[in-house]
Each structure stands twice: as structure tokens, then as C-alpha cells.
Motif scaffolding. Structure first.
Motif, PDB file in Angstrom:
ATOM      1  N   PRO A 158       0.832  -1.212   0.000  1.00  0.00           N
ATOM      2  CA  PRO A 158       0.000   0.000   0.000  1.00  0.00           C
ATOM      3  C   PRO A 158       0.863   1.257   0.000  1.00  0.00           C
ATOM      4  O   PRO A 158       1.973   1.265   0.533  1.00  0.00           O
ATOM      5  CB  PRO A 158      -0.805  -0.132   1.297  1.00  0.00           C
ATOM      6  CG  PRO A 158      -0.022  -1.071   2.154  1.00  0.00           C
ATOM      7  CD  PRO A 158       0.654  -2.020   1.219  1.00  0.00           C
ATOM      8  N   GLY A 159       0.326   2.310  -0.628  1.00  0.00           N
ATOM      9  CA  GLY A 159       1.056   3.570  -0.700  1.00  0.00           C
ATOM     10  C   GLY A 159       2.017   3.661  -1.865  1.00  0.00           C
ATOM     11  O   GLY A 159       2.789   4.624  -1.963  1.00  0.00           O
ATOM     12  N   THR A 160       1.978   2.681  -2.774  1.00  0.00           N
ATOM     13  CA  THR A 160       2.841   2.737  -3.960  1.00  0.00           C
ATOM     14  C   THR A 160       2.499   3.980  -4.781  1.00  0.00           C
ATOM     15  O   THR A 160       1.331   4.316  -4.971  1.00  0.00           O
ATOM     16  CB  THR A 160       2.660   1.478  -4.828  1.00  0.00           C
ATOM     17  OG1 THR A 160       3.081   0.338  -4.075  1.00  0.00           O
ATOM     18  CG2 THR A 160       3.481   1.566  -6.101  1.00  0.00           C
ATOM     19  N   ALA A 161       3.534   4.650  -5.274  1.00  0.00           N
ATOM     20  CA  ALA A 161       3.336   5.895  -6.022  1.00  0.00           C
ATOM     21  C   ALA A 161       3.105   5.618  -7.504  1.00  0.00           C
ATOM     22  O   ALA A 161       3.566   4.612  -8.047  1.00  0.00           O
ATOM     23  CB  ALA A 161       4.548   6.801  -5.854  1.00  0.00           C
ATOM     24  N   SER A 174      -7.260   8.387 -15.136  1.00  0.00           N
ATOM     25  CA  SER A 174      -7.253   6.946 -15.409  1.00  0.00           C
ATOM     26  C   SER A 174      -6.727   6.166 -14.206  1.00  0.00           C
ATOM     27  O   SER A 174      -7.290   5.137 -13.824  1.00  0.00           O
ATOM     28  CB  SER A 174      -6.383   6.651 -16.635  1.00  0.00           C
ATOM     29  OG  SER A 174      -6.925   7.233 -17.791  1.00  0.00           O
ATOM     30  N   MET A 175      -5.652   6.660 -13.602  1.00  0.00           N
ATOM     31  CA  MET A 175      -5.088   5.970 -12.437  1.00  0.00           C
ATOM     32  C   MET A 175      -6.007   6.077 -11.225  1.00  0.00           C
ATOM     33  O   MET A 175      -6.109   5.142 -10.425  1.00  0.00           O
ATOM     34  CB  MET A 175      -3.711   6.536 -12.104  1.00  0.00           C
ATOM     35  CG  MET A 175      -2.603   6.080 -13.031  1.00  0.00           C
ATOM     36  SD  MET A 175      -2.352   4.275 -13.058  1.00  0.00           S
ATOM     37  CE  MET A 175      -1.970   3.931 -11.344  1.00  0.00           C
ATOM     38  N   GLU A 176      -6.699   7.195 -11.086  1.00  0.00           N
ATOM     39  CA  GLU A 176      -7.627   7.328  -9.966  1.00  0.00           C
ATOM     40  C   GLU A 176      -8.820   6.381 -10.126  1.00  0.00           C
ATOM     41  O   GLU A 176      -9.305   5.804  -9.146  1.00  0.00           O
ATOM     42  CB  GLU A 176      -8.097   8.778  -9.839  1.00  0.00           C
ATOM     43  CG  GLU A 176      -7.038   9.702  -9.258  1.00  0.00           C
ATOM     44  CD  GLU A 176      -6.672   9.318  -7.837  1.00  0.00           C
ATOM     45  OE1 GLU A 176      -7.539   9.398  -6.950  1.00  0.00           O
ATOM     46  OE2 GLU A 176      -5.515   8.920  -7.616  1.00  0.00           O
ATOM     47  N   LEU A 177      -9.281   6.211 -11.359  1.00  0.00           N
ATOM     48  CA  LEU A 177     -10.348   5.235 -11.598  1.00  0.00           C
ATOM     49  C   LEU A 177      -9.852   3.821 -11.308  1.00  0.00           C
ATOM     50  O   LEU A 177     -10.584   2.993 -10.755  1.00  0.00           O
ATOM     51  CB  LEU A 177     -10.840   5.343 -13.040  1.00  0.00           C
ATOM     52  CG  LEU A 177     -11.659   6.588 -13.383  1.00  0.00           C
ATOM     53  CD1 LEU A 177     -11.944   6.636 -14.874  1.00  0.00           C
ATOM     54  CD2 LEU A 177     -12.966   6.619 -12.598  1.00  0.00           C
ATOM     55  N   PHE A 178      -8.613   3.536 -11.679  1.00  0.00           N
ATOM     56  CA  PHE A 178      -7.992   2.247 -11.392  1.00  0.00           C
ATOM     57  C   PHE A 178      -7.924   2.024  -9.884  1.00  0.00           C
ATOM     58  O   PHE A 178      -8.293   0.958  -9.369  1.00  0.00           O
ATOM     59  CB  PHE A 178      -6.595   2.234 -12.020  1.00  0.00           C
ATOM     60  CG  PHE A 178      -5.735   1.048 -11.664  1.00  0.00           C
ATOM     61  CD1 PHE A 178      -6.069  -0.231 -12.075  1.00  0.00           C
ATOM     62  CD2 PHE A 178      -4.565   1.228 -10.935  1.00  0.00           C
ATOM     63  CE1 PHE A 178      -5.260  -1.322 -11.756  1.00  0.00           C
ATOM     64  CE2 PHE A 178      -3.751   0.158 -10.614  1.00  0.00           C
ATOM     65  CZ  PHE A 178      -4.099  -1.122 -11.019  1.00  0.00           C
ATOM     66  N   ARG A 179      -7.470   3.037  -9.159  1.00  0.00           N
ATOM     67  CA  ARG A 179      -7.376   2.951  -7.693  1.00  0.00           C
ATOM     68  C   ARG A 179      -8.746   2.720  -7.073  1.00  0.00           C
ATOM     69  O   ARG A 179      -8.919   1.835  -6.219  1.00  0.00           O
ATOM     70  CB  ARG A 179      -6.772   4.254  -7.148  1.00  0.00           C
ATOM     71  CG  ARG A 179      -6.721   4.342  -5.623  1.00  0.00           C
ATOM     72  CD  ARG A 179      -6.388   5.755  -5.165  1.00  0.00           C
ATOM     73  NE  ARG A 179      -7.404   6.709  -5.575  1.00  0.00           N
ATOM     74  CZ  ARG A 179      -8.571   6.868  -4.949  1.00  0.00           C
ATOM     75  NH1 ARG A 179      -8.881   6.115  -3.904  1.00  0.00           N
ATOM     76  NH2 ARG A 179      -9.437   7.773  -5.377  1.00  0.00           N
ATOM     77  N   ASP A 185      -4.560   1.435  -2.449  1.00  0.00           N
ATOM     78  CA  ASP A 185      -3.977   2.588  -1.759  1.00  0.00           C
ATOM     79  C   ASP A 185      -2.774   3.043  -2.574  1.00  0.00           C
ATOM     80  O   ASP A 185      -1.712   2.408  -2.540  1.00  0.00           O
ATOM     81  CB  ASP A 185      -3.553   2.184  -0.345  1.00  0.00           C
ATOM     82  CG  ASP A 185      -2.919   3.339   0.432  1.00  0.00           C
ATOM     83  OD1 ASP A 185      -2.863   4.463  -0.110  1.00  0.00           O
ATOM     84  OD2 ASP A 185      -2.459   3.105   1.566  1.00  0.00           O
ATOM     85  N   LEU A 186      -2.932   4.137  -3.343  1.00  0.00           N
ATOM     86  CA  LEU A 186      -1.878   4.624  -4.223  1.00  0.00           C
ATOM     87  C   LEU A 186      -1.591   6.096  -3.935  1.00  0.00           C
ATOM     88  O   LEU A 186      -2.469   6.832  -3.482  1.00  0.00           O
ATOM     89  CB  LEU A 186      -2.283   4.466  -5.694  1.00  0.00           C
ATOM     90  CG  LEU A 186      -2.620   3.054  -6.176  1.00  0.00           C
ATOM     91  CD1 LEU A 186      -3.090   3.093  -7.629  1.00  0.00           C
ATOM     92  CD2 LEU A 186      -1.422   2.126  -6.027  1.00  0.00           C
ATOM     93  N   LEU A 187      -0.369   6.528  -4.242  1.00  0.00           N
ATOM     94  CA  LEU A 187       0.058   7.910  -4.028  1.00  0.00           C
ATOM     95  C   LEU A 187       0.313   8.573  -5.373  1.00  0.00           C
ATOM     96  O   LEU A 187       1.093   8.071  -6.187  1.00  0.00           O
ATOM     97  CB  LEU A 187       1.337   7.942  -3.188  1.00  0.00           C
ATOM     98  CG  LEU A 187       1.999   9.318  -3.001  1.00  0.00           C
ATOM     99  CD1 LEU A 187       1.094  10.238  -2.189  1.00  0.00           C
ATOM    100  CD2 LEU A 187       3.365   9.157  -2.331  1.00  0.00           C
ATOM    101  N   HIS A 188      -0.330   9.711  -5.617  1.00  0.00           N
ATOM    102  CA  HIS A 188      -0.189  10.429  -6.884  1.00  0.00           C
ATOM    103  C   HIS A 188       1.018  11.362  -6.854  1.00  0.00           C
ATOM    104  O   HIS A 188       1.164  12.182  -5.946  1.00  0.00           O
ATOM    105  CB  HIS A 188      -1.465  11.243  -7.152  1.00  0.00           C
ATOM    106  CG  HIS A 188      -1.410  12.064  -8.397  1.00  0.00           C
ATOM    107  ND1 HIS A 188      -2.020  13.296  -8.507  1.00  0.00           N
ATOM    108  CD2 HIS A 188      -0.819  11.825  -9.597  1.00  0.00           C
ATOM    109  CE1 HIS A 188      -1.811  13.780  -9.718  1.00  0.00           C
ATOM    110  NE2 HIS A 188      -1.090  12.914 -10.395  1.00  0.00           N
TER     111      HIS A 188
END
Length: 330
Positions: A158-161, A174-179, A185-188
Motif C-alpha cells: 500500500p502507498g505505492t506511487a 485513469s489511475m484514480e479510476l484504477f485505484r 492505496d496509491l500515491l499520486h
């Protein structure tokens, strides 16, 4: 002899009618003579990304075909806001044009208080290309070699950027929809354009992103990055072995392909907009141009003014719905 006011008005009608064709001819002549000086083409990103590469190719051919000089001017910042605002403030005389892409409607969906409206404050000339994005991973930072392995790895870390070309860019959404879709749990980490974001992922500074084929292709060939999915409705011709999100069971993530077009300030004379549109559409039929665009991950998609306007409006409605349900975090 005294001539009444109404009589003078009637006598003036034939003269005005005689001048009307001259006025129309004058406007046509102005379009034929255009451009009489350098034309600036604003690219709202730093050099090196797909938008920049497409703009330079089209600008070069426009100059050759129209006998003028079309100069690309990079105005990066604010995920196209700075360059787009500069275009809005330009005189509508055809000597300042701008590259548009999906970031325009996305920015407006996220921030309705922007000092411009992409559906009202510009003259859409034509869409130039579309490009499906890929979900890319750095091969030294993430050991996954397919989509399922990536999702499993991300759940364990979790927290991978992830990188994007800017807050509100198409690859950010696109990445936010994926998340959101997979509950990750991803970091932009935003950058100033696809070129910078691609370098960050290829170097391992940031381990993943969604991006178009062009900026990533050399890093893919070098083995530094790997695509595990594509965002288009169909498999991308230059990545035929990479499945679409729909094939992978996530149709909600499809259709976030990028598009790039050219617009002018509001009030651009229709005859100049038409001349530019016709020239660009002719350029997009040239075999060498098609091959050059494919090399940067773009497929010609000449969509004219009214259809371009409808694309802006439909994209704005789509991204407003995404923002309204809380799928976007900055």
C-alpha cells in the motif's frame, strides 16, 4: 433639388449590394493569404511528450504547405492551465493557436472556477489524433509481469506511487479510476507533462503510471518498463499482445484514451479556421505523417469543428460525473 432621407437610403442600396461581393471576396482573399507572419502554436506541456511531438510534426507540415512559419511554444504548468489561459487571452487573428487535449474538460470538471470555459471561450478547429494509454510498470521496481500480478503486488505494498503528466491530466484520472475500482492505496506524483513522467517511471523514481505509447516506447524497447493493460476499446496496434482493461474484466476503466487537437481563441474568423482544418486533414492523409504519428503512439483522428465541440462537451459531462462521485483525489 432636395432629396429626402428615404430617397437617399434607396439610392444607397445598389451601391451596398455591389460592395457585398467585394467584402466576401476580401475575406476569402484574407484566408488565402494567411499566414502573413509567424504563427505561434502553444503546447501547454514541457517538450518531450506525445502532445509536443504531434504539435511539432503538424506545425512543420503546416508551414511547408501554407508557405509560412508555425512555431511551437511550450507553456507548461498547471496541467495545461497556463497555456490554455494564454490562448484565451490571445487576439483571434489566427496567429496564436493552441493544442487542446482531454486535460481541458478534466480541469474544468475538477475546478469550475477556472478563468476560462473550454466549451465557450475557444474556437475548436480539429482533433488531430487519438492514443490509447497503457498501464506501465518499472520492471526493476515492480516484479509483476501481468495485470493480476500487479494488482496482487499493489495490495501487498500500500502507498505505492504512480506518476502522471499533471493534476487532472487524463492519465491522472485513469489511475484514480484504477485505484477506486480495485480499492487500492496509491500515491499520486504529478509531473509537468508526459515526457517528464515517462522518464520518472523509466528511471524508477516512480514505479508506475498510465501513459500513451509514444513517451514510453523507447523505455519499453530498452526493457525498463512493461505495459500490462491498455485503456482503449480495442488492443492498440503497436501493443497487440497487451490486453485491454475490458478483456481483463474491468470495462469501467476502458475508453480513457487520449486525444489531441488544435483550437484558436474565441472569435477566430471562420474562413481561417476552415483553411487550417482543411490543411490539417490533408496532412493527416499523408502516409509519411501517419507513420510518424504511429511512431509516437498516435492514430490520426480528424474530427472537425462541430464534432470537436461536441467532444469537449461530452468529455466535460463525463468527468464531472467522475468528480461528483469522489473518484478523484489530488
Amino acid at each position: 433639388m432636395t432629396i429626402s432621407r428615404s430617397r437617399r437610403a434607396l439610392l444607397a442600396v445598389p451601391a451596398l449590394c455591389a460592395l457585398a461581393p467585394l467584402a466576401i471576396h476580401g475575406r476569402a482573399f484574407a484566408a488565402d493569404a494567411y499566414p502573413r507572419g509567424p504563427v505561434r502554436l502553444i503546447v501547454p506541456y514541457a517538450p518531450g511528450g506525445g502532445t509536443d511531438a504531434t504539435a511539432r510534426l503538424v506545425a512543420k507540415r503546416l508551414g511547408e504547405r501554407m508557405g509560412g512559419t508555425f512555431v511551437v511554444e511550450n507553456r507548461a504548468g498547471g496541467n495545461t492551465r497556463i497555456g490554455t489561459q494564454a490562448l484565451k487571452q490571445a487576439a483571434p487573428d489566427g496567429y496564436v493557436l493552441g493544442m487542446f487535449n482531454a486535460a481541458g474538460p478534466i480541469n474544468q470538471a475538477i475546478d469550475p472556477a477556472l478563468p476560462y470555459d473550454v466549451t465557450r471561450d475557444f474556437t475548436p478547429i480539429t482533433v488531430i489524433v487519438r492514443s490509447a494509454g497503457g498501464l506501465w510498470v518499472n520492471t526493476s521496481r515492480i516484479p509483476a509481469r501481468n495485470f493480476d500480478e500487479l494488482v496482487a503486488w499493489l495490495r501487498a505494498h500500500p502507498g505505492t506511487a504512480y506518476a502522471s503528466s499533471g493534476v487532472g491530466a487524463a492519465n491522472h484520472l485513469s489511475m484514480e479510476l484504477f485505484r477506486e475500482s480495485l480499492g487500492l492505496d496509491l500515491l499520486h506524483v504529478p509531473f509537468k507533462g508526459s515526457g517528464e513522467a515517462a522518464v520518472a517511471v523509466a528511471s524508477g523514481e516512480v514505479p508506475m503510471s498510465v501513459d500513451s505509447f509514444g513517451p514510453m516506447e523507447p523505455h519499453w524497447q530498452a526493457g525498463r518498463v512493461l505495459p500490462v493493460a491498455t485503456t482503449g476499446d480495442e488492443r492498440y496496434p503497436l501493443m497487440p499482445d497487451v490486453p485491454t482493461f475490458e478483456e481483463l474484466g474491468h470495462p469501467e476503466l476502458r475508453g480513457t484514451s487520449a486525444w489531441w487537437g488544435i483550437a484558436g481563441p474565441k472569435g477566430l474568423p471562420p474562413e481561417i479556421a476552415t483553411r487550417l482544418r482543411e490543411e490539417i486533414h490533408a496532412i493527416l492523409r499523408e502516409p509519411e505523417v501517419v507513420q510518424a504519428l504511429l511512431a509516437v503512439g498516435a492514430v490520426p483522428a480528424p474530427i472537425g469543428g462541430e464534432d470537436f465541440q461536441q467532444l469537449l462537451e461530452s468529455d466535460l459531462a463525463k468527468w464531472k460525473a467522475v468528480v461528483a462521485r469522489g473518484a478523484v483525489t489530488q
